[in-house]
Write a protein that holds these residues in place. Structure first.
Motif, PDB file in Angstrom:
ATOM      1  N   SER A   1       1.232  20.465  -6.664  1.00  0.00           N
ATOM      2  CA  SER A   1       0.453  19.968  -5.463  1.00  0.00           C
ATOM      3  C   SER A   1       0.557  18.416  -5.332  1.00  0.00           C
ATOM      4  N   ASP A   2       1.645  17.939  -6.043  1.00  0.00           N
ATOM      5  CA  ASP A   2       2.090  16.446  -5.598  1.00  0.00           C
ATOM      6  C   ASP A   2       3.167  16.526  -4.790  1.00  0.00           C
ATOM      7  N   THR A   3       3.751  17.533  -4.441  1.00  0.00           N
ATOM      8  CA  THR A   3       4.904  17.842  -3.494  1.00  0.00           C
ATOM      9  C   THR A   3       4.392  17.306  -2.111  1.00  0.00           C
ATOM     10  N   ALA A   4       5.016  16.112  -1.663  1.00  0.00           N
ATOM     11  CA  ALA A   4       4.469  15.496  -0.443  1.00  0.00           C
ATOM     12  C   ALA A   4       5.637  14.288  -0.189  1.00  0.00           C
ATOM     13  N   VAL A   5       5.384  13.757   0.705  1.00  0.00           N
ATOM     14  CA  VAL A   5       6.166  12.379   1.319  1.00  0.00           C
ATOM     15  C   VAL A   5       5.197  11.211   0.970  1.00  0.00           C
ATOM     16  N   TYR A   6       5.988  10.372   0.466  1.00  0.00           N
ATOM     17  CA  TYR A   6       5.171   9.100  -0.048  1.00  0.00           C
ATOM     18  C   TYR A   6       5.746   7.887   0.603  1.00  0.00           C
ATOM     19  N   TYR A   7       4.981   7.123   1.521  1.00  0.00           N
ATOM     20  CA  TYR A   7       5.240   6.084   2.140  1.00  0.00           C
ATOM     21  C   TYR A   7       4.815   4.697   1.544  1.00  0.00           C
ATOM     22  N   CYS A   8       5.752   3.795   1.484  1.00  0.00           N
ATOM     23  CA  CYS A   8       5.290   2.238   1.260  1.00  0.00           C
ATOM     24  C   CYS A   8       5.376   1.452   2.269  1.00  0.00           C
ATOM     25  N   LEU A   9       4.135   0.813   2.363  1.00  0.00           N
ATOM     26  CA  LEU A   9       3.524   0.122   3.598  1.00  0.00           C
ATOM     27  C   LEU A   9       3.361  -1.593   3.173  1.00  0.00           C
TER      28      LEU A   9
ATOM     29  N   THR B   1       0.811  -1.257  -0.292  1.00  0.00           N
ATOM     30  CA  THR B   1       0.100   0.074  -0.039  1.00  0.00           C
ATOM     31  C   THR B   1       0.763   1.293   0.149  1.00  0.00           C
ATOM     32  N   TRP B   2       0.544   2.309  -0.470  1.00  0.00           N
ATOM     33  CA  TRP B   2       1.217   3.358  -0.666  1.00  0.00           C
ATOM     34  C   TRP B   2       0.492   4.678  -0.161  1.00  0.00           C
TER      35      TRP B   2
END
Lengths: 115, 111
Positions: free
Chosen positions: B81-89, B34-35
């Motif tokens: 607006s896609d500037t963010a932190v993306y987490y892989c779970l 999941t992301w």
């Protein structure tokens, strides 16, 4: 529908005081999670509830941290004798608790500052 | 517990496609991938989830090779607006199994 809510949104306390952070999950979600996120850091898992029981408490950083959940709903994270290193955003998430495809829905967090 | 490894940061420009890869070498048979996306001062938000091959939704695509030891989040034509932190779970919600977030990838989209 209503999402996950947390209160307070901000909490400033003095070192050594106890604090209680509250999480209201999405209605019907059986699973509830607490995370800690220090400034500029990733998410640190603290504890997970399935219903009212906590099968995984492995992330609690010390015995000053405790959490409970009642009525398969509201959860409270308590930090006793707060220390400056406890300063962080505390995030709560809930999910349906389904096998495999579970998705966590996060609240806005409580920003805790220990002076 | 399946541990994940992601690049710490990535830069891109508006309109480009961005691919963020997550390594999860010891993923278990029952684990899903999941992301999540996190903006400053907000909690993470679900983007996409998959088990194998390819998943696409209105926001992103997720590519998972046959060995499932990695996955790639693809964001088409990013905007500021896609500037963010993306987490892989990676994990499986079951009593006794902990869902583990990686360190996240800080994506900066420039004009």
């Amino acid at each position: 529908g209503a999402g996950v809510s947390q209160s307070p949104s901000n909490k400033v306390t003095e070192k050594g005081k106890d604090v209680e952070l509250r999480c209201d999950p999405i209605s019907g979600h059986t699973a509830l999670y607490w995370y800690r996120q220090r400034l500029g850091q990733g998410l640190e898992f603290l504890i997970y509830f399935q219903g009212n029981s906590a099968p995984d408490k492995s992330g609690l950083p010390s015995d000053r941290f405790s959490a409970e959940r009642t009525g398969e709903s509201v959860s409270t994270l308590t930090i006793q004798r707060t220390q400056q290193e406890d300063s962080a955003v505390y995030l709560c998430a809930s999910s349906r608790g389904e096998w495999g495809t579970d998705t966590q829905y996060f609240g806005p967090g409580t920003r805790l500052t220990v002076l | 517990l399946a541990k994940t490894t992601q690049p710490i940061s990535m830069d891109s420009y508006e309109g480009q496609e961005v691919n963020i890869t997550c390594s999860h070498n010891n993923i278990a048979t029952n684990d899903y991938i999941t992301w999540y996306q996190q903006f400053p001062s907000q909690g993470p938000r679900f983007i996409i989830q998959g088990y194998k091959t390819k998943v696409t939704n209105e926001v992103a695509s997720l590519f998972i090779p046959a060995d499932r030891k990695s996955s790639t989040l693809s964001l088409p034509r990013v905007s500021l607006s896609d500037t963010a932190v993306y987490y892989c779970l990676v994990g499986f919600n079951n009593a006794g199994n902990m869902l583990t977030f990686g360190g996240g990838t800080r994506l900066m989209v420039k004009p």
